[in-house]
Structure formats: structure tokens, C-alpha cells
Scaffold this motif. Structure first.
Motif, PDB file in Angstrom:
ATOM      1  N   ARG A 160      53.079  38.561  44.762  1.00 34.90           N
ATOM      2  CA  ARG A 160      53.053  39.917  44.112  1.00 34.90           C
ATOM      3  C   ARG A 160      52.518  41.162  45.058  1.00 34.90           C
ATOM      4  NH1 ARG A 160      52.266  38.746  37.764  1.00 34.90           N
ATOM      5  NH2 ARG A 160      53.869  37.034  37.750  1.00 34.90           N
ATOM      6  N   GLY A 161      51.852  40.601  46.294  1.00 34.44           N
ATOM      7  CA  GLY A 161      51.346  41.673  47.036  1.00 34.44           C
ATOM      8  C   GLY A 161      50.159  42.441  46.296  1.00 34.44           C
ATOM      9  N   THR A 198      45.963  42.621  45.395  1.00 32.43           N
ATOM     10  CA  THR A 198      44.715  42.457  46.026  1.00 32.43           C
ATOM     11  C   THR A 198      43.840  41.639  44.617  1.00 32.43           C
ATOM     12  OG1 THR A 198      43.692  44.414  44.850  1.00 32.43           O
ATOM     13  CG2 THR A 198      44.566  44.681  47.276  1.00 32.43           C
ATOM     14  N   GLN A 199      42.885  41.195  45.168  1.00 37.76           N
ATOM     15  CA  GLN A 199      41.879  40.572  44.043  1.00 37.76           C
ATOM     16  C   GLN A 199      41.518  41.399  42.820  1.00 37.76           C
ATOM     17  OE1 GLN A 199      38.772  38.933  46.360  1.00 37.76           O
ATOM     18  NE2 GLN A 199      39.519  36.782  46.579  1.00 37.76           N
ATOM     19  N   ARG A 200      41.277  43.032  43.401  1.00 38.75           N
ATOM     20  CA  ARG A 200      40.859  43.720  42.173  1.00 38.75           C
ATOM     21  C   ARG A 200      41.920  44.027  41.219  1.00 38.75           C
ATOM     22  NH1 ARG A 200      36.678  47.063  42.541  1.00 38.75           N
ATOM     23  NH2 ARG A 200      35.977  46.364  44.671  1.00 38.75           N
ATOM     24  N   GLU A 201      43.132  44.257  41.882  1.00 35.98           N
ATOM     25  CA  GLU A 201      44.432  44.397  41.057  1.00 35.98           C
ATOM     26  C   GLU A 201      44.582  43.356  40.273  1.00 35.98           C
ATOM     27  OE1 GLU A 201      47.093  47.218  44.122  1.00 35.98           O
ATOM     28  OE2 GLU A 201      47.140  45.003  44.178  1.00 35.98           O
ATOM     29  N   LEU A 202      44.358  42.136  40.676  1.00 37.13           N
ATOM     30  CA  LEU A 202      44.693  40.856  39.786  1.00 37.13           C
ATOM     31  C   LEU A 202      43.487  40.983  38.595  1.00 37.13           C
ATOM     32  CD1 LEU A 202      45.903  38.286  38.939  1.00 37.13           C
ATOM     33  CD2 LEU A 202      44.527  37.230  40.578  1.00 37.13           C
ATOM     34  N   ALA A 203      42.281  41.191  38.849  1.00 34.63           N
ATOM     35  CA  ALA A 203      41.302  41.179  38.105  1.00 34.63           C
ATOM     36  C   ALA A 203      41.645  42.262  36.884  1.00 34.63           C
ATOM     37  CB  ALA A 203      40.108  41.481  38.694  1.00 34.63           C
ATOM     38  N   SER A 204      41.699  43.450  37.544  1.00 33.55           N
ATOM     39  CA  SER A 204      42.258  44.504  36.491  1.00 33.55           C
ATOM     40  C   SER A 204      43.429  44.104  35.586  1.00 33.55           C
ATOM     41  CB  SER A 204      42.625  45.761  37.278  1.00 33.55           C
ATOM     42  OG  SER A 204      42.916  46.994  36.348  1.00 33.55           O
ATOM     43  N   ALA A 205      44.286  43.438  36.081  1.00 38.84           N
ATOM     44  CA  ALA A 205      45.717  43.244  35.365  1.00 38.84           C
ATOM     45  C   ALA A 205      45.093  42.177  34.324  1.00 38.84           C
ATOM     46  CB  ALA A 205      46.635  42.595  36.062  1.00 38.84           C
ATOM     47  N   ALA A 206      44.251  41.223  34.678  1.00 42.01           N
ATOM     48  CA  ALA A 206      43.910  40.047  33.688  1.00 42.01           C
ATOM     49  C   ALA A 206      42.474  40.462  32.858  1.00 42.01           C
ATOM     50  CB  ALA A 206      43.378  38.813  34.570  1.00 42.01           C
TER      51      ALA A 206
END
Length: 55
Positions: free
Chosen positions: A16-17, A19-27
Motif C-alpha cells: 500500500r506504500g 509508512t509505519q506511522r500511517e499504518l499506526a494512525s489508520a489502525a
């Protein structure tokens, strides 16, 4: 199980391109938790793995 989750998280981020930060925020979790999961260093509570409760 921990290593499998970590590997899957890495694969999802790459596909999905994200970052860990974006994944953490989405989750709705911390970046620190994402890192620990990817490294297989932390056993999470079942609620964390499933996501927040439905309302």
C-alpha cells in the motif's frame, strides 16, 4: 504467531506504500506497537489485534 503477524504487516505496508506511522494512525495504535509487532517482540492482547469494539 508473532513473526507471522510482523511479516504480514510489512507486506501490507509495502503493497500500500504506507509508512509505519500511517499504518499506526489508520489502525488507531502507536507506532511503537507497530514496530514491536513487526519485530515479533510483543504479544498483543486479542482486542488490539481485532481492533476497537463495535458501537
Amino acid at each position: 504467531m508473532g513473526a507471522d503477524i510482523g511479516r504480514r504487516l510489512c507486506e501490507v505496508c509495502k503493497r500500500r506504500g504506507m509508512t509505519q506511522r500511517e499504518l499506526a494512525s489508520a489502525a488507531g495504535v502507536s507506532v511503537s506497537l507497530i514496530r514491536k509487532l513487526e519485530q515479533g517482540d510483543r504479544a498483543t492482547r486479542p482486542r488490539t489485534r481485532r481492533g476497537p469494539p463495535s458501537r
